[in-house]
Write a protein that holds these residues in place. Structure first.
Motif, mmCIF file in Angstrom:
data_model
loop_
_atom_site.group_PDB
_atom_site.id
_atom_site.type_symbol
_atom_site.label_atom_id
_atom_site.label_comp_id
_atom_site.label_asym_id
_atom_site.label_seq_id
_atom_site.Cartn_x
_atom_site.Cartn_y
_atom_site.Cartn_z
ATOM 1 N N LYS A 26 6.622 4.031 -8.367
ATOM 2 C CA LYS A 26 5.208 3.729 -8.542
ATOM 3 C C LYS A 26 4.507 3.787 -7.191
ATOM 4 O O LYS A 26 5.167 3.835 -6.144
ATOM 5 C CB LYS A 26 5.035 2.317 -9.143
ATOM 6 C CG LYS A 26 5.837 2.092 -10.377
ATOM 7 C CD LYS A 26 5.158 1.058 -11.271
ATOM 8 C CE LYS A 26 5.632 1.175 -12.684
ATOM 9 N NZ LYS A 26 4.721 1.844 -13.599
ATOM 10 N N GLU B 1 2.960 1.753 -5.105
ATOM 11 C CA GLU B 1 3.330 0.871 -4.003
ATOM 12 C C GLU B 1 4.749 1.126 -3.515
ATOM 13 O O GLU B 1 5.027 1.089 -2.319
ATOM 14 C CB GLU B 1 3.168 -0.617 -4.389
ATOM 15 C CG GLU B 1 3.600 -1.529 -3.258
ATOM 16 C CD GLU B 1 3.053 -2.954 -3.367
ATOM 17 O OE1 GLU B 1 2.087 -3.170 -4.118
ATOM 18 O OE2 GLU B 1 3.594 -3.829 -2.693
ATOM 19 N N GLU B 2 5.647 1.456 -4.455
ATOM 20 C CA GLU B 2 7.013 1.789 -4.053
ATOM 21 C C GLU B 2 7.034 3.042 -3.187
ATOM 22 O O GLU B 2 7.784 3.138 -2.211
ATOM 23 C CB GLU B 2 7.886 2.006 -5.293
ATOM 24 C CG GLU B 2 8.081 0.754 -6.140
ATOM 25 C CD GLU B 2 8.844 1.034 -7.435
ATOM 26 O OE1 GLU B 2 9.761 0.272 -7.743
ATOM 27 O OE2 GLU B 2 8.512 2.021 -8.134
ATOM 28 N N VAL C 228 4.640 4.194 -1.215
ATOM 29 C CA VAL C 228 4.103 3.890 0.113
ATOM 30 C C VAL C 228 5.129 3.100 0.920
ATOM 31 O O VAL C 228 5.390 3.417 2.084
ATOM 32 C CB VAL C 228 2.779 3.106 -0.002
ATOM 33 C CG1 VAL C 228 2.319 2.649 1.370
ATOM 34 C CG2 VAL C 228 1.702 3.972 -0.648
ATOM 35 N N SER C 229 5.742 2.088 0.302
ATOM 36 C CA SER C 229 6.745 1.286 1.003
ATOM 37 C C SER C 229 7.886 2.153 1.501
ATOM 38 O O SER C 229 8.303 2.071 2.654
ATOM 39 C CB SER C 229 7.322 0.208 0.083
ATOM 40 O OG SER C 229 6.349 -0.747 -0.223
ATOM 41 N N THR D 61 -5.881 5.684 -3.535
ATOM 42 C CA THR D 61 -4.739 4.873 -3.957
ATOM 43 C C THR D 61 -3.911 4.427 -2.753
ATOM 44 O O THR D 61 -3.513 3.265 -2.658
ATOM 45 C CB THR D 61 -3.858 5.654 -4.951
ATOM 46 O OG1 THR D 61 -4.644 5.991 -6.080
ATOM 47 C CG2 THR D 61 -2.666 4.831 -5.392
ATOM 48 N N ARG E 68 -5.833 1.714 -1.082
ATOM 49 C CA ARG E 68 -5.821 0.489 -1.879
ATOM 50 C C ARG E 68 -4.474 -0.220 -1.783
ATOM 51 O O ARG E 68 -4.426 -1.445 -1.623
ATOM 52 C CB ARG E 68 -6.121 0.813 -3.344
ATOM 53 C CG ARG E 68 -7.533 0.458 -3.759
ATOM 54 C CD ARG E 68 -7.707 0.618 -5.244
ATOM 55 N NE ARG E 68 -7.859 2.022 -5.613
ATOM 56 C CZ ARG E 68 -9.057 2.615 -5.721
ATOM 57 N NH1 ARG E 68 -10.140 1.943 -5.504
ATOM 58 N NH2 ARG E 68 -9.141 3.887 -6.050
ATOM 59 N N VAL E 69 -3.395 0.549 -1.867
ATOM 60 C CA VAL E 69 -2.063 -0.057 -1.780
ATOM 61 C C VAL E 69 -1.888 -0.729 -0.421
ATOM 62 O O VAL E 69 -1.435 -1.883 -0.332
ATOM 63 C CB VAL E 69 -0.968 1.011 -1.989
ATOM 64 C CG1 VAL E 69 0.392 0.475 -1.576
ATOM 65 C CG2 VAL E 69 -0.943 1.467 -3.438
ATOM 66 N N ARG F 66 -3.889 -3.910 -0.351
ATOM 67 C CA ARG F 66 -3.265 -4.979 -1.111
ATOM 68 C C ARG F 66 -2.084 -5.585 -0.348
ATOM 69 O O ARG F 66 -1.947 -6.805 -0.259
ATOM 70 C CB ARG F 66 -2.807 -4.457 -2.480
ATOM 71 C CG ARG F 66 -2.389 -5.579 -3.419
ATOM 72 C CD ARG F 66 -2.010 -5.090 -4.817
ATOM 73 N NE ARG F 66 -2.566 -3.770 -5.120
ATOM 74 C CZ ARG F 66 -1.841 -2.747 -5.565
ATOM 75 N NH1 ARG F 66 -0.546 -2.892 -5.750
ATOM 76 N NH2 ARG F 66 -2.417 -1.585 -5.835
ATOM 77 N N MET F 67 -1.242 -4.699 0.234
ATOM 78 C CA MET F 67 -0.089 -5.195 0.996
ATOM 79 C C MET F 67 -0.560 -6.059 2.165
ATOM 80 O O MET F 67 0.088 -7.040 2.532
ATOM 81 C CB MET F 67 0.752 -4.017 1.511
ATOM 82 C CG MET F 67 1.482 -3.257 0.408
ATOM 83 S SD MET F 67 2.236 -1.709 0.983
ATOM 84 C CE MET F 67 3.659 -2.336 1.876
ATOM 85 N N LYS G 63 2.111 -8.797 3.622
ATOM 86 C CA LYS G 63 3.340 -8.026 3.833
ATOM 87 C C LYS G 63 3.269 -7.221 5.121
ATOM 88 O O LYS G 63 4.270 -7.011 5.798
ATOM 89 C CB LYS G 63 3.565 -7.074 2.653
ATOM 90 C CG LYS G 63 3.823 -7.796 1.322
ATOM 91 C CD LYS G 63 3.858 -6.801 0.167
ATOM 92 C CE LYS G 63 4.146 -7.509 -1.155
ATOM 93 N NZ LYS G 63 3.963 -6.615 -2.317
#
Lengths: 244, 244
Positions: A162, A164-165, A167-168, A205, A208-209, A212-213, A218
């Motif tokens: 997904k 966020e995953e 990007v991480s 996106t 935004r991610v 949010r992080m 984080k």
DNA sequence: CGATGGGTTGACCGGTGTCAAGTTTTGTGG
DNA sequence: CCACAAAACTTGACACCGGTCAACCCATCG
């Protein structure tokens, strides 16, 4: 992969070259990155050339006539869809040898993200070296297999993770390849657009991610090209699923 | 890629083998598929083994000890995420030589989709052949570069195409590789689940897309493993963006 | 100072995923 | 060959993630 035959004192320029390459190969093929060793091994083949950020080093669809060894800076491998959609298939870090088939077109364009320095090695120079000393083939084979491994990791990212995953995971790879000045600091030399086109997302996106992080504590973004990761936060929970 | 040195009449079994391989290489490296030629070239190296549909031929994470040449049937290359999500990175058709790094684990598992026949070639057998006759390296190099090219096409598919575009593109590739009895007919030997895990979609979405295409008269599905494409309908409008 | 380009944020919408039910196909045992 | 079960596939209702479009912020550069 191939036996390393004994090689007596070399006399020609090429043979001293081979000697050096041979010495480096065992290391080249053990770890993932290869970088420093490959650079050392073939660093004075061909001729070095500089490109400015944004310049294209080679074009998709044009016959591949040379090997490329990027020695400093960052490149991107880009493929376009006929309607203009752009996919970045790979970020290319220093120490990477780019190999393409003989008689066949480049399957992607290579563009400079930062100012870069590239060693352009005419096909026959390296090929002759390989012919003369078969164990050198490892150098080429390992370079392609490494690119294949990276591409498959990327495929898993686009197919199953997904936003966020993605990007991480991207940040954790970047952290390993481009560590910042301090521990837990990451340099981000590429634009949001590049990140989005790499991760199969839109810039909104990605933004935004990251936002949010940040709000969740984080990470923090002192500037938009530098990130620090919170001690407590694990960037990539799927690390062991990826090869590197 | 490498010069083809003259080779005199061969005496040992391996050398006749090499002769045959050398003869096939120019063709191997020109076209995309390689299949028939690769099969012919190394078809009596190693030993042949049969696997039933569903069996695993080699495991991700286990050290690669052999080359694999699939000679009949269909395989899938599978990678798992630690939470169980599954990505199929490639469908492997007959004539494909599977190459992995020495001393390094397989980066994916190979599973039989149909009953298959695989030639398992111990690493040293093919490697010795390559050492003895460097021009053979093309065989290995081309196999990896072909896999890389396929994987990059796949990456573009997952990164940029919408559900219906993915299915259409997938069908057009399948049409080329597994033509049915009649023109415009396609065999689909894999399950909806496999297709979904390959395209980064769910089985429901694959099913819905096929249903919609059927209702729109673009295709018909006499059985769920066979499709016929309407004369008027162009499966892959992005064909020229893909390498093959 | 304004212009420009990159980045962020918000409102809204549509495509896919999720969950559940229903249908068709395949396989198995009598 | 039929009966039944299991698996594979299809279809529908609904929710939500991420795309789209638009406004805004901010840094840089004339």
């Amino acid at each position: 992969m191939l036996a390393h035959h004994g090689l007596k004192k070399a006399t020609t320029h090429h043979l001293t070259q081979i000697d050096r390459v041979r010495a480096s190969i065992p290391t080249v093929c053990k770890d993932g990155t290869c970088s420093a060793d490959v650079c050392t091994a073939i660093s004075d083949l061909g001729k070095s050339k500089r490109f400015q950020a944004g310049e294209t080093v080679f074009w998709q669809g044009v016959e591949a006539e040379s090997y490329f060894l990027i020695t400093s800076g960052l490149m991107r491998a880009v493929r376009f869809l006929d309607d203009g959609r752009r996919q970045i298939t790979r970020f290319i870090f220093p120490g990477t040898l780019i190999v393409h088939k003989d008689n066949v077109d480049h399957i992607y364009s290579g563009e400079a993200i930062t100012d870069i320095e590239v060693r352009i090695i005419p096909r026959d120079v390296l090929d002759n070296l390989v012919s003369a000393q078969p164990c050198l083939a490892d150098l080429v084979t390992c370079s392609i297999l490494e690119e294949l491994r990276e591409t498959q990791d990327h495929l898993l990212t686009l197919g199953k993770l997904k936003a966020e995953e993605r990007v991480s995971h991207f940040l954790s790879v970047l952290k390993r390849r481009l560590p910042g000045m301090e521990k837990n600091e990451i340099n981000i030399p590429m634009s949001r657009t590049d990140i989005a086109d790499y991760l199969g997302l839109t810039i909104e996106t990605v933004s935004r991610v990251l936002g949010r992080m940040k709000r969740q504590g984080k990470i923090s973004l002192p500037t938009c090209n530098r990130i620090t990761v919170a001690e407590s936060y694990v960037l990539d929970r799927h690390q062991e699923s990826f090869a590197a």
